[in-house]
Write a protein that holds these residues in place. Structure first.
Motif, mmCIF file in Angstrom:
data_model
loop_
_atom_site.group_PDB
_atom_site.id
_atom_site.type_symbol
_atom_site.label_atom_id
_atom_site.label_comp_id
_atom_site.label_asym_id
_atom_site.label_seq_id
_atom_site.Cartn_x
_atom_site.Cartn_y
_atom_site.Cartn_z
ATOM 1 N N VAL A 281 62.082 4.883 -43.210
ATOM 2 C CA VAL A 281 62.897 5.272 -42.061
ATOM 3 C C VAL A 281 62.946 6.795 -41.920
ATOM 4 C CG1 VAL A 281 64.400 3.320 -41.625
ATOM 5 C CG2 VAL A 281 64.773 4.730 -43.620
ATOM 6 N N SER A 282 63.757 7.215 -40.999
ATOM 7 C CA SER A 282 63.896 8.623 -40.678
ATOM 8 C C SER A 282 64.177 9.468 -41.922
ATOM 9 C CB SER A 282 65.041 8.784 -39.694
ATOM 10 O OG SER A 282 65.514 10.094 -39.704
ATOM 11 N N ARG A 284 66.125 11.878 -41.810
ATOM 12 C CA ARG A 284 67.405 12.552 -41.578
ATOM 13 C C ARG A 284 68.369 12.367 -42.741
ATOM 14 N NH1 ARG A 284 68.308 15.885 -37.490
ATOM 15 N NH2 ARG A 284 66.913 15.498 -35.776
ATOM 16 N N PHE A 285 68.177 11.283 -43.508
ATOM 17 C CA PHE A 285 69.095 11.171 -44.643
ATOM 18 C C PHE A 285 68.420 11.469 -45.970
ATOM 19 C CE2 PHE A 285 67.992 6.772 -45.576
ATOM 20 C CZ PHE A 285 67.772 6.192 -44.349
ATOM 21 N N VAL A 301 74.378 11.968 -40.777
ATOM 22 C CA VAL A 301 73.975 10.573 -40.961
ATOM 23 C C VAL A 301 74.691 9.932 -42.137
ATOM 24 C CG1 VAL A 301 72.051 9.062 -41.526
ATOM 25 C CG2 VAL A 301 71.739 10.915 -39.891
ATOM 26 N N VAL A 637 52.533 -5.608 -43.453
ATOM 27 C CA VAL A 637 53.304 -6.853 -43.586
ATOM 28 C C VAL A 637 54.382 -6.696 -44.651
ATOM 29 C CG1 VAL A 637 53.184 -9.254 -44.334
ATOM 30 C CG2 VAL A 637 51.479 -8.362 -42.750
ATOM 31 N N ALA A 640 57.201 -4.616 -43.344
ATOM 32 C CA ALA A 640 57.990 -5.366 -42.370
ATOM 33 C C ALA A 640 58.878 -6.369 -43.092
ATOM 34 C CB ALA A 640 57.070 -6.087 -41.394
ATOM 35 N N ARG A 641 58.346 -6.971 -44.153
ATOM 36 C CA ARG A 641 59.129 -7.953 -44.877
ATOM 37 C C ARG A 641 60.365 -7.282 -45.492
ATOM 38 N NH1 ARG A 641 56.438 -12.397 -47.485
ATOM 39 N NH2 ARG A 641 54.788 -11.017 -48.194
ATOM 40 N N SER A 646 66.189 -6.348 -45.244
ATOM 41 C CA SER A 646 67.297 -5.405 -45.151
ATOM 42 C C SER A 646 68.136 -5.711 -43.920
ATOM 43 C CB SER A 646 66.732 -3.986 -45.157
ATOM 44 O OG SER A 646 67.254 -3.225 -44.129
ATOM 45 N N LEU A 650 72.050 -6.840 -43.880
ATOM 46 C CA LEU A 650 73.066 -6.116 -43.123
ATOM 47 C C LEU A 650 73.927 -7.096 -42.341
ATOM 48 C CD1 LEU A 650 74.140 -3.382 -42.162
ATOM 49 C CD2 LEU A 650 72.531 -3.525 -40.273
ATOM 50 N N VAL B 281 62.310 -1.058 -36.224
ATOM 51 C CA VAL B 281 61.329 -1.339 -37.274
ATOM 52 C C VAL B 281 60.102 -2.017 -36.689
ATOM 53 C CG1 VAL B 281 62.655 -1.381 -39.393
ATOM 54 C CG2 VAL B 281 62.877 -3.233 -37.767
ATOM 55 N N SER B 282 59.240 -2.410 -37.579
ATOM 56 C CA SER B 282 57.969 -3.017 -37.211
ATOM 57 C C SER B 282 58.144 -4.198 -36.266
ATOM 58 C CB SER B 282 57.285 -3.491 -38.484
ATOM 59 O OG SER B 282 56.323 -4.461 -38.185
ATOM 60 N N ARG B 284 56.380 -6.736 -36.489
ATOM 61 C CA ARG B 284 55.802 -7.897 -37.152
ATOM 62 C C ARG B 284 56.761 -9.071 -37.174
ATOM 63 N NH1 ARG B 284 50.652 -8.217 -38.609
ATOM 64 N NH2 ARG B 284 49.769 -6.165 -38.915
ATOM 65 N N PHE B 285 58.070 -8.798 -37.080
ATOM 66 C CA PHE B 285 58.951 -9.949 -37.050
ATOM 67 C C PHE B 285 59.567 -10.200 -35.682
ATOM 68 C CE2 PHE B 285 62.814 -7.501 -37.867
ATOM 69 C CZ PHE B 285 62.408 -6.495 -38.700
ATOM 70 N N VAL B 301 56.186 -12.501 -42.504
ATOM 71 C CA VAL B 301 57.332 -11.626 -42.764
ATOM 72 C C VAL B 301 58.629 -12.413 -42.833
ATOM 73 C CG1 VAL B 301 58.705 -9.741 -41.850
ATOM 74 C CG2 VAL B 301 56.217 -9.617 -41.776
ATOM 75 N N ALA B 640 69.118 7.084 -37.315
ATOM 76 C CA ALA B 640 69.097 7.293 -38.758
ATOM 77 C C ALA B 640 70.381 6.771 -39.379
ATOM 78 C CB ALA B 640 68.920 8.773 -39.067
ATOM 79 N N ALA B 643 70.136 3.074 -39.637
ATOM 80 C CA ALA B 643 69.204 2.704 -40.702
ATOM 81 C C ALA B 643 69.842 2.929 -42.066
ATOM 82 C CB ALA B 643 67.921 3.522 -40.571
ATOM 83 N N SER B 646 72.287 0.255 -42.868
ATOM 84 C CA SER B 646 71.590 -0.970 -43.212
ATOM 85 C C SER B 646 71.072 -0.893 -44.646
ATOM 86 C CB SER B 646 70.486 -1.207 -42.189
ATOM 87 O OG SER B 646 69.271 -1.468 -42.790
#
Lengths: 669, 669
Positions: A281-282, A284-285, A301, A637, A640-641, A646, A650, B281-282, B284-285, B301, B640, B643, B646
Motif C-alpha cells: 500500500v501507500s 504514507r505510513f 495517516v 495472485v 491479491a489474496r 485483510s 477488517l 487493491v487488485s 483479482r477479486f 484469490v 492511506a 489502508a 485495515s
C-alpha cells in the motif's frame, strides 16, 4: 587522563563479569573523547524509551595507552524483548505460519515461523538493523543544548544525536560486526566460483535487501549482455559487411534493452515478494528516515508522533536552491568539456605544424588535464549534492536516495556522455566518435578494475600492516577496563580488525558504474558494436570482485530493506529511450544509408522518414513494455489474496466491534 | 390463446391483491411468447438461490388484445433483505459512520449512514443495479437443455439465460423504471440552465458512476477548451501575422492538453473517492462480468466459485482471430480512403477539362460516395467488433469495455484521421489540409447536432404517435390480468411509455465523439486555430442536449460503477503525444519557418533540429505529467488512512484468533 571515568564506574559493576547479552554493534569513540560526552552517550543508550533513551545493553571497553591516550569502544546489544519490540516498531516483515510475509507483532510471535525460539527468531542482520534504527532515533531533548564537554557542538531538539557525533568526529566508527562463519560459507558459493550463480538469498539474509538487489541486478544485467556481445563479436570476427549491418544491430539492441529492463522488473518483483519487502500500500505510513527533522507533529495517516516538514518548504528549497546550484555545476562541467575540445584542437594544430616529440606529447595534455579537472569537479559536486540532498529534508529514505541518484546521474551524464553527443551531432565525426567511445569505455573499465580489484589486493599488505599496528597498540596497552561485563578476547580482536576495514559507501557508486556502462553500450551501439563484449568481460570479474570486497574488505554495512532498485530503474529506462533517438540519428547520418535513398529526396522528406522510423521504434518499445507485465502472475495472485484476507478481516473486526458496542448499550439500558 | 396461463394461475393468488413490493425493473416479453417459456423464466426469477434462482419478487401483467395477441410484462422487485444481501454480494460501497466508504455488509448495517431505515438504505439506482446483476446471474443448470417451448434455443450450463433470451428476441425490453420526481428536480439544475454547473453528484446518484463520469469529463473538457478557443478567435479576428504565430499556438496547445489531461485525472480521482468507487487493491477479486463463461472452477484469490477461462486461450483468440480480422477491416478502410482521393483526382481533372455543370456536380460525388461507404463499413465493423470482443471472453467488465474502446478507436482513427495524415504528410498540401480539416470538423459537428438535438426534437411528434398507439393498444385490450398482485394504473402507464423510449447504448459513442473532436482540435492545431472555437460551441450545446436525452428520450439505463474513464484516458493521452509529433512536423514543413533557417543548412541538420525540438516538447510533456500528481494529496492521505486501519485490523484479528486457538488447546489438555 588515567583516571577511570566516574560515570562508568558507577554504572559498571566490576570488570570481571561476563556479558549477559550478545554484542552486535561496535561504536568506537575517537581517541581522548571527553569523558562527559562518553558518559552522556552511554546514558542515552541505556535510558528507557520513556526518558528518550534507546533502552539498549551496552558494555564499554576503555583502553589506556602508554602514550597517555585513552580510547573507548562500546559494544552494543539488546535484550530479546527489546529487539522484538524494535522489530514490531519498524514493521519488520517475517514469515507467518501460512508461508506469507506479515508485519511482525510480539503478541502474535508464536504464529510466525521460528517464533518458538524468541532469542533466535530475528537474524543477526535484523538485530543489527534494529539497533541501528534505535541509535538513530535517539534525538536531542529540550534539555540537550550541546554535547557535554563540547560547548561548541550545539544540539537541536528533535535531531538525531548519533549523526551529529559522527559528523563532528567524536564517534570514529559505528558498524555491525561480521559473522565470520557465515561469511566463509557464503564466500565459497559467491566469489570463489567465478561462473556459479550467486547465492542471492544468502546475500539478502546477511547484507539485507538493498545490497542483495544490487547483486541480483548486476548478475541479471551481465547475463543480458551475452546476446549483444555475441553478435558484436561475430560482426568483428567475420567483418561481415552489409549496408544494414549497423541498423540491424541497433534495432536488435533497442528491443533487447527493453526486454531486459522489463524482465528485470518481473524478477525484482519476485525477489521482493519472496523477501517480504514488496509494497502493498501507500508509503504514507512508512516511518520517516532518521535524519528527517522538523517541528514535532503527527502523521496524518497513522496518528503516530513524527516530525512534520511542510512540502511547500521542500519545494521552495528544491527550486530556490538545489536547481540553481545544480545548473551552475552542470554548466561548469559543460564548459570544461568545451574547453577540452578547444584545447585539443589547438595542440593538434601545433602537432600538425611541427611534428616534434614535445608537440606529440602535448597532444595528450588536454586529456590528462580534462581528466584531472573532471575528478576535481566530481569530488566537489558530490559534496555539494550530498549537502543539498540533506537540506531538502526528504521524509522517506527511498525519496532521499532517489533524489541523490538523480543528482549524481545528471552530473555524470554531462561528464561522460555529453562529449559523445558533441562529437556525434555537432562535430558529426563518426571516426572520432568511435575512437572516443572506445577510449572512454575501456579506460573507465580498466581504471575501475584497478580501483576495485588490484588496489584492494595491493592494499592487502597495507591492511596487514595497519592490522599489525592495531595489534601492537593492543600490546602497548597500559590497561584495559570493562564496564558492564567483559568482552571476550576474540571479540576484542575481531572488533579491532574490523574497525581498520574500509567503510562501504552504499550501492550508489556501483550502480553508477553500471549505468554509465549501459549508456556506453546502448547509446551509440550502431557505431561501436564491440562495446557489449568489453562490458561483459568487465562485469564477469566485477561480480566476483564486488563480492570479495563486500565480504573481506569492507566493514559490514547495516542491512536496509528495499523492494526495487528505485530511481535506477527509471534511469536505465531513460537511457534506453535515448538510445532509440541517438541510434536513429546516427544511422540517418550514415552516408552509406543516405546513398540508399532516392537522390532527389528533399530535406523535408528526410525529416519525415527519420521521424517516422524513430517513432515506430519508440512505439515498438512501448508496446513491448506494455505487453510484459511488471509483476509475474503468481505474485499478483498472492498479493491479491493477502489483500483480500485483510479486507475480510477488517469487515469481521468491524462487525465484532459493532456487536460489542450494541451489547454494552443493551446492558446499560 | 385466450386461456389463462396455467402456471401463472397456480402461482398467482387472485388478481385484485395489491403489490407487497416496490416494482423496480420491467421485463417485457415479445408478443405471443410461449407460455412455457414465460413460466420458466418466472420460476427462475422466484426460485431460491439454492435452486439456482434469483429469489426476487415478480408480478406478471398479461394483456390479451382484440386481435388475439397476448403480451406479458413482468414487474420485478425484491424484498429488503434480498436486496441487502445482493448489495453485500456485489461489494457495494456505502458511507460508513466515519464518513468513509466501506464495502457494505448486512451484519454491520447499523454502522452505515442511513442504516437505521433498512428499506430506504439503498438508493433506487442501487436496487435496480442489484436486481439487474441477479437477473444476469441466473445461469442455465445441467437440466436446462433448451428454453421450454423453443427447442431450437439451446442452453449451455453456466451461461446466463437472460442474455440468451434478449439475443433471441424473446425478451423485447428490460429496463429499470425512471423516477420522474427526481428527474424533474435534476432537470431544472441540469439541462434547463445552459451555463450552470452540472449537478454531478445527483447524476451519479441517479445514473451511476459511469455516466456521471462521462458528464463530468464532458464539462471539464469543455471548460478546458476555453483558452485555446479564445486564442484561436483572437488570431482570427486580429489576423495578427507573425512568423511564429502557428508555432506559439501549437506549443501552447500541447502544454495545455497535457495539463488538462493531468488535471482531469486528479479531478476524476477526487470524484471516485467521493463516490467510493476508487480501487484500493487488485482487481483479482473483483467479480467477473455476467457474460463471462467457462468451466466452473474457483477464484484463486477469494476461493469463491466462478467460471474459469484460461488466459492462454484468450490470447490465442485475440492474436489468432481478432488481430487478423481487425487488420483486414482497417486495410479495407484505408483503401476506401485511397479510393476516395483517387476518385476525387479524376473528377477534378474532368472538371478542369470541361467546366460544365454536370462535371461540377461530379466533383461532389466522391465525398458523398465515401461518406456512404464509411457509414456502411462502420456499421459492419461495429457488429464484427462486438462479436470479437464477446468472443475474447474478458473476465472483468472494465477490460471488456477497454478492449471494445480500443477496437472502435482504431477504426475511427483510420476513418477520420488517416485522410488528414495523408494530405498533410504525403500530399503535403497545407491548403487542402486546412479545408479538409475544417470540412470534417464542421460537418461532423453539424451532423452530430442534427442527430442528437434536432432529430430527437422532431421525433418527439413521432414518439407522441408511438405513445398514442401504445395507449390505444391499452384501450383495445380485451382483458388485463395480474398474477402475484396488481400494478397501479400509473405504473402501467409509466412502463408502457418507457418501453417505447429508445435504449441508451452506453457512453461509448459519446466519448468517441469527444475523442474525434479532441483529435481534430489538437492534432493539426497549427494549421487551423479556429478548431477550438467550433469545438467549444458544439460542446456547450452537447452537454445540455445529452442531458436532455438522458432524462427524457432514453429508457433509464442500469447504473454501473466506475473509478475512471478507462481506456479513454489512454486514448486521449496518445492523441496528445501524437499532436506533438504532427505539429512539429507541420511547423517544420512550413515554408515560412524554413526561410528562417540558414540557407546553407544541410538535410542532415534539418533532421537534427526538428528531432531535437520535438523531443524537447515531448520531454516537457512528460515533465508536466510527472510533476502533477495523479491523485490529490488529501485523497492520497485518506486512502492511506483506510489502508492503515485495515492493516491494524488484520493484525488484531490474527492475534485474537491465535489467542482463541491457544485457549482451546489449553482446555483440551
Amino acid at each position: 587522563m588515567e583516571e577511570v571515568p566516574e560515570g562508568l564506574k558507577q554504572r559498571g559493576d566490576g570488570s570481571k563479569k561476563s556479558l549477559d547479552f550478545e554484542p552486535l554493534v561496535v561504536l568506537e569513540f575517537s581517541v581522548n573523547t571527553k569523558q562527559e560526552a562518553i558518559e552522556w552517550v552511554i546514558s542515552k543508550l541505556q535510558a528507557s524509551s520513556e526518558s528518550n533513551g534507546a533502552d539498549l545493553c551496552v558494555t564499554a571497553m576503555v583502553m589506556q595507552h602508554n602514550q597517555g591516550d585513552s580510547e573507548t569502544v562500546l559494544f552494543i546489544g539488546g535484550s530479546t524483548d527489546r529487539l522484538l519490540l524494535g522489530a514490531e516498531m519498524m514493521d519488520l516483515m517475517k514469515v507467518y505460519k501460512d508461508g506469507n510475509h506479515r508485519e511482525f507483532t510480539i503478541n502474535d510471535i508464536t504464529n510466525f515461523r521460528g517464533g518458538e525460539d524468541a532469542d533466535n527468531f530475528l537474524t543477526m542482520a535484523e538485530k543489527q538493523m534494529i539497533i541501528f534504527r534505535e541509535l538513530q532515533n535517539i534525538r536531542a531533548t529540550e534539555n540537550d543544548e550541546n554535547v557535554p564537554g563540547y560547548e561548541f557542538i550545539k544540539l537541536y531538539t528533535g535531531r538525531t544525536i548519533v549523526k551529529k557525533l559522527l559528523s563532528q568526529d567524536l564517534i570514529k566508527n559505528l558498524f555491525p560486526i561480521h559473522d565470520n562463519e557465515f561469511l566463509k560459507k557464503m564466500g565459497v558459493e559467491w566469489y570463489k566460483q567465478p561462473f556459479a550463480q550467486q547465492p542471492i538469498d544468502k546475500i539478502q539474509h546477511y547484507f539485507g535487501q538493498k545490497i542483495a538487489l544490487y547483486f541480483a541486478f548486476l548478475g541479471f544485467y551481465t547475463l543480458a549482455l551475452i546476446p549483444p556481445a555475441v553478435i558484436g563479436l561475430l560482426y568483428w570476427l567475420t567483418s561481415w559487411q552489409n549496408l544494414y549491418r549497423e541498423a540491424i544491430f541497433a534495432v536488435f539492441n533497442l528491443v533487447w534493452a527493453t526486454i531486459f529492463l522489463e524482465a528485470w522488473k518481473r524478477y525484482c518483483a519476485e525477489l521482493a515478494f519472496k523477501w517480504g519487502s514488496v509494497d502493498l500500500v501507500s508509503s504514507r505510513f512508512e516511518e520517516p528516515r532518521a535524519n528527517y527533522h522538523g517541528r514535532m507533529g503527527k502523521n496524518p495517516v497513522t496518528g503516530k508522533p513524527e516530525p512534520v516538514f511542510p512540502k511547500s518548504q521542500r519545494v521552495l528549497r528544491f527550486y530556490g536552491v538545489t536547481v540553481p546550484v545544480l545548473c551552475l555545476c552542470l554548466t561548469a562541467a559543460f564548459y570544461a568539456m568545451l574547453g577540452y575540445f578547444w584545447f585539443q584542437a589547438i595542440v593538434d594544430k601545433w602537432y600538425l605544424e611541427d611534428k616534434g616529440w614535445l608537440n606529440l606529447l602535448n597532444t595528450f595534455m588536454p586529456t590528462v588535464v580534462y581528466a584531472i579537472v573532471i575528478a576535481i569537479l566530481n569530488a566537489i559536486y558530490r559534496k555539494i549534492a550530498t549537502i543539498l540532498n540533506e537540506f531538502e529534508n526528504h521524509r522517506l529514505q527511498t525519496s532521499y536516495d532517489n533524489h541523490m541518484i538523480m543528482k549524481l546521474i545528471l552530473f555524470e551524464f554531462i561528464n561522460c556522455f555529453i562529449s559523445l553527443f558533441y562529437v556525434a551531432f555537432y562535430l558529426q565525426d563518426m571516426k572520432l566518435l568511435k575512437s572516443h567511445l572506445a577510449a572512454l569505455l575501456i579506460t573507465t573499465q580498466i581504471v575501475g578494475q584497478i580501483q576495485e580489484s588490484i588496489i584492494p589486493f595491493l592494499l592487502h599488505s597495507r591492511r596487514a600492516k595497519k592490522l599489525d599496528k592495531a595489534m601492537k597498540k593492543f600490546d602497548e596497552l597500559q590497561k584495559v577496563e570493562f564496564y558492564n561485563g567483559e568482552i571476550s578476547e576474540d571479540m576484542q580482536k575481531q572488533s579491532s580488525v574490523e574497525s581498520t576495514m574500509d567503510v562501504y559507501e552504499g550501492t550508489l557508486n556501483d550502480y553508477l558504474e553500471m549505468f554509465l556502462q549501459f549508456g556506453y553500450v546502448f547509446l551509440f551501439s550502431s557505431v561501436f558494436p564491440l562495446a557489449a563484449v568489453w562490458a561483459l568481460l568487465n562485469n564477469v570479474t566485477e561480480i566476483r570482485s564486488d563480492a570479495f570486497k563486500m565480504c573481506r574488505v569492507f566493514q559490514r554495512p547495516f542491512a536496509e530493506s528495499a523492494s526495487n532498485i528505485g530511481a535506477w530503474q527509471a534511469a536505465f529506462e531513460v537511457i534506453s529511450v535515448m538510445a532509440v533517438m541517438t541510434n536513429c540519428a546516427l544511422i540517418g547520418m550514415n552516408p552509406e544509408i543516405q546513398k540508399l535513398l532516392p537522390t532527389d529526396i528533399t530535406p523535408v522528406n528526410m525529416v519525415i522518414i527519420f521521424v517516422i522510423v524513430e517513432h515506430i521504434l519508440l512505439a515498438v518499445k512501448i508496446g513491448i513494455a506494455y505487453f510484459i507485465p511488471d509483476v509475474p502472475k503468481w505474485v499478483d495472485v498472492e498479493l491479491a489474496r493477502i489483500a483480500y484476507q485483510s479486507k475480510l478481516a477488517l469487515q469481521k473486526e468491524q462487525i465484532e466491534r459493532a456487536a460489542v458496542t450494541k451489547k454494552n448499550k443493551m446492558t446499560t439500558i
